[in-house]
Every structure is written in structure tokens, then in C-alpha cells.
Design a protein around this motif. Sequence first.
Motif, short mmCIF file in Angstrom:
data_model
loop_
_atom_site.label_atom_id
_atom_site.label_comp_id
_atom_site.label_asym_id
_atom_site.label_seq_id
_atom_site.Cartn_x
_atom_site.Cartn_y
_atom_site.Cartn_z
N LEU A 156 44.96 25.82 68.99
CA LEU A 156 45.40 25.73 67.59
C LEU A 156 46.35 26.88 67.25
O LEU A 156 47.36 26.68 66.57
CB LEU A 156 44.18 25.76 66.67
N VAL A 157 46.04 28.08 67.73
CA VAL A 157 46.89 29.24 67.48
C VAL A 157 48.27 29.05 68.13
O VAL A 157 49.30 29.41 67.54
CB VAL A 157 46.23 30.53 68.01
N MET A 158 48.28 28.46 69.32
CA MET A 158 49.53 28.30 70.07
C MET A 158 50.27 27.02 69.73
O MET A 158 51.34 26.76 70.28
CB MET A 158 49.22 28.32 71.57
N LEU A 159 49.73 26.22 68.81
CA LEU A 159 50.34 24.93 68.49
C LEU A 159 51.80 25.05 68.03
O LEU A 159 52.65 24.24 68.44
CB LEU A 159 49.51 24.21 67.43
N PRO A 160 52.15 26.03 67.18
CA PRO A 160 53.57 26.15 66.79
C PRO A 160 54.49 26.35 68.00
O PRO A 160 55.63 25.84 68.00
CB PRO A 160 53.58 27.37 65.87
N LEU A 161 54.03 27.07 69.01
CA LEU A 161 54.84 27.26 70.21
C LEU A 161 54.97 25.96 70.99
O LEU A 161 56.01 25.71 71.62
CB LEU A 161 54.24 28.35 71.09
N ALA A 162 53.92 25.15 70.98
CA ALA A 162 54.00 23.85 71.65
C ALA A 162 55.07 22.98 70.99
O ALA A 162 55.85 22.30 71.67
CB ALA A 162 52.64 23.16 71.61
N VAL A 163 55.12 23.00 69.65
CA VAL A 163 56.14 22.23 68.93
C VAL A 163 57.53 22.77 69.25
O VAL A 163 58.48 22.00 69.48
CB VAL A 163 55.87 22.28 67.42
N ARG A 164 57.65 24.09 69.30
CA ARG A 164 58.95 24.71 69.56
C ARG A 164 59.46 24.36 70.97
O ARG A 164 60.66 24.16 71.16
CB ARG A 164 58.83 26.22 69.41
N HIS A 165 58.54 24.29 71.93
CA HIS A 165 58.95 24.03 73.32
C HIS A 165 58.60 22.60 73.74
O HIS A 165 58.25 22.34 74.88
CB HIS A 165 58.26 25.02 74.26
N ARG A 166 58.71 21.66 72.81
CA ARG A 166 58.34 20.27 73.11
C ARG A 166 59.21 19.65 74.18
O ARG A 166 58.83 18.63 74.78
CB ARG A 166 58.39 19.43 71.83
N ALA A 167 60.38 20.24 74.46
CA ALA A 167 61.23 19.71 75.52
C ALA A 167 60.55 19.81 76.89
O ALA A 167 60.89 19.08 77.81
CB ALA A 167 62.56 20.46 75.55
N LEU A 168 59.56 20.72 77.01
CA LEU A 168 58.84 20.86 78.27
C LEU A 168 58.09 19.58 78.63
O LEU A 168 57.85 19.31 79.81
CB LEU A 168 57.86 22.03 78.19
N LEU A 169 57.68 18.81 77.62
CA LEU A 169 56.97 17.56 77.90
C LEU A 169 57.85 16.61 78.71
O LEU A 169 57.34 15.85 79.55
CB LEU A 169 56.57 16.89 76.58
N ARG A 170 59.13 16.66 78.48
CA ARG A 170 60.05 15.79 79.22
C ARG A 170 60.49 16.42 80.53
O ARG A 170 60.59 15.73 81.54
CB ARG A 170 61.28 15.51 78.35
N ARG A 171 60.68 17.76 80.53
CA ARG A 171 61.21 18.44 81.70
C ARG A 171 60.15 18.74 82.75
O ARG A 171 60.40 18.59 83.95
CB ARG A 171 61.89 19.74 81.28
#
Length: 334
Positions: A59-74
Motif C-alpha cells: 500500500l505504501v509503495m502503490l504510488p510508485l507502482a502507478v508511476r512505473h506502470r510501464a514495467l508491467l509491459r516491459r
Amino acid sequence: MPVRMSESSAAGRGKGVGLGLAMVSAVAFGGSGVAAKPLIEAGLDPLHVVWLRVAGAALVMLPLAVRHRALLRRRPALLAGFGLLGVAGVQAFYFASISRIPVGVALLVEYLAPALVLGWVRFVQRRPVTPAAALGVVLAVGGLACVVEVWSGLSFDALGLLLALGAACCQVGYFVLSDQGSDSGAGAPDPLGVIAYGLLVGTSVLTVVARPWTMDWSVLGGTAYMNGTPVAAPLLLSWIVLVATVIAYVTGVVSVRRLSPQVAGVVACLEAVIATVLAWVLLGEHLSAPQLVGGAIVLAGAFIAQSSAPAKGSPEPVASGGPDRDLSTRSTLA
């Protein structure tokens, strides 16, 4: 010659920062048990504590997950592997193993991971490993046996030992996956993004295993006791989530990028020593003479391996004072 000295100085600083981050990670991880034990004694199931730890950090790191969402594709495979092995796997296998064998034995088997990392480097990546680095691992594992006093409660439960070995293998995955892409320069996956998605994947897996809907949630609103001293349960949970998970994983992954999987793996052995010392100071669990000796041996082994590890990409083993590491690309990752 001045350029050479400048490169050497930069490499030395980068290596020093990496070692410092690895130490911070070991201290942060080592403090998790001291904070978790009062919650467990207050009535929480160990797996529920693990789920709270990982889910809170996600939950704390969720904003970073949104910011680096391109990693889901790469890098979907890297994110899935880090979450399954480096987050959920280590925790689940370890807690399953201690239900069948003594904690000391499970911890010793799990911290065979540095030796397994060296095996990965030598036989899978086909990179050389110096005899001094191998000696450092042997010393670290031997010292760890003294720290946990493995002789005081050895039990040869085959399934329990296999589960603990599973935790060790998952820990190898944590160090190896943390190092992925460290030579890719600007194209390397951002370590904070990898951690954020790893925690999300780990939370998903642990939700199925821990079944948090059966948890006694009232414990979190009460008071736990640390060696007779009352401590608010939310404060302990905050420490576990923010320090023992978020800070521990972030510094751990970045240290692997600046050092190498085998060096960071050996330094991580200090987690057991730190956890024991913290338990002595905060929980009143005193250290014996063999444990003190074992702690010194672990420190010696970590130092030897740190100063004698092979350089990444180098065809020859690097001893202390030998060719410098090329940290020019990795220095941007932190």
C-alpha cells in the motif's frame, strides 16, 4: 594516471555506498522479528503478521507502482518472479518450515542462500569465484550455526528441511532478480518499481495462503508487550511495514545493484546476528558465548567475501586491490 585515480576513487565510493546500504537492509530486516514477536504473543497468527507486513508495504509503495506502470509491459516476468520468490516465497516457506523443525535449523538452512548464490554465479552465469569469496561464505555459514546454536535443537524432519531449503532457494531468487538489468544503463528496470510490483504480487499470493479474513483484527487496536514493557500494537505494525519491509527491500535491492548478488547475499547473513542482538537488548533473550563467537565469525566472513568478490563482467576473479568494478552504469540506479 589522474583519470585512473579518479575512476578508482569513484568505484571505491560506489562500493562503499553499496556496502552501507546492504548493512542498512540487514539491520532493517533483522528488526522485523523483534517487532513481530510481541504481536504474535498477543494473539496474531504468524502468517497473518506476514500478510500485514507485505500488504501494508504494498500500500505504501502503490504510488510508485502507478508511476512505473510501464514495467508491467516491459518486464512482466521479472515482476512476477520477484513477487513470488523474493517476497511471498521466502516468507511462506520459512513459516511453513518452522512448524516442523526448530527455528534455528530453519534459519541456518535458509541462510545457505549465499552459498547457493555463489553456485549460481559459478555454474549458471559461468563467472569466476575467488577462493577468498568462497571462504567468506563458509565462514559466514559456520558462524551462523553458532549464532543460532543449531546443535541445541536439531531435528531431521525431511519435509521441514525441504521447506527451509525452499526458503533458501527463494532467497537466491531475491538476490539474483534484484541484480537483473544492472548492466543495462538507462534501460535498466527501476528498482523501486520492481519492489512495488513485487510487493503487490506477494500480497496477492499471501492473501490466498494466510486468509486474512480469519484474523483477530482486535489485536491491532490493543497493546502488546515487549519484555514486559507495553507497546501500542499499531506502532509495532508501523515499524514492521515501514522499516522492516519498505526500507529493508529498497536498500537491499539497490545494494545488490551496486555490489553483486553474492556479496550482498553474504552481508545479508548479518541479519541473523542483528536479530539476535536486538532480541537480547529489547526482548531479554541473552546471547551465549558461542553466539558471540559466531557473530564475530559471520562478520569476518562477510568482510572477506566483500573484499574478494569477482567484478561483474570480469573474466577473471578480482581480489582486494585488483581491477576496479565498472560502476558507471549502476551509479545512476540508486
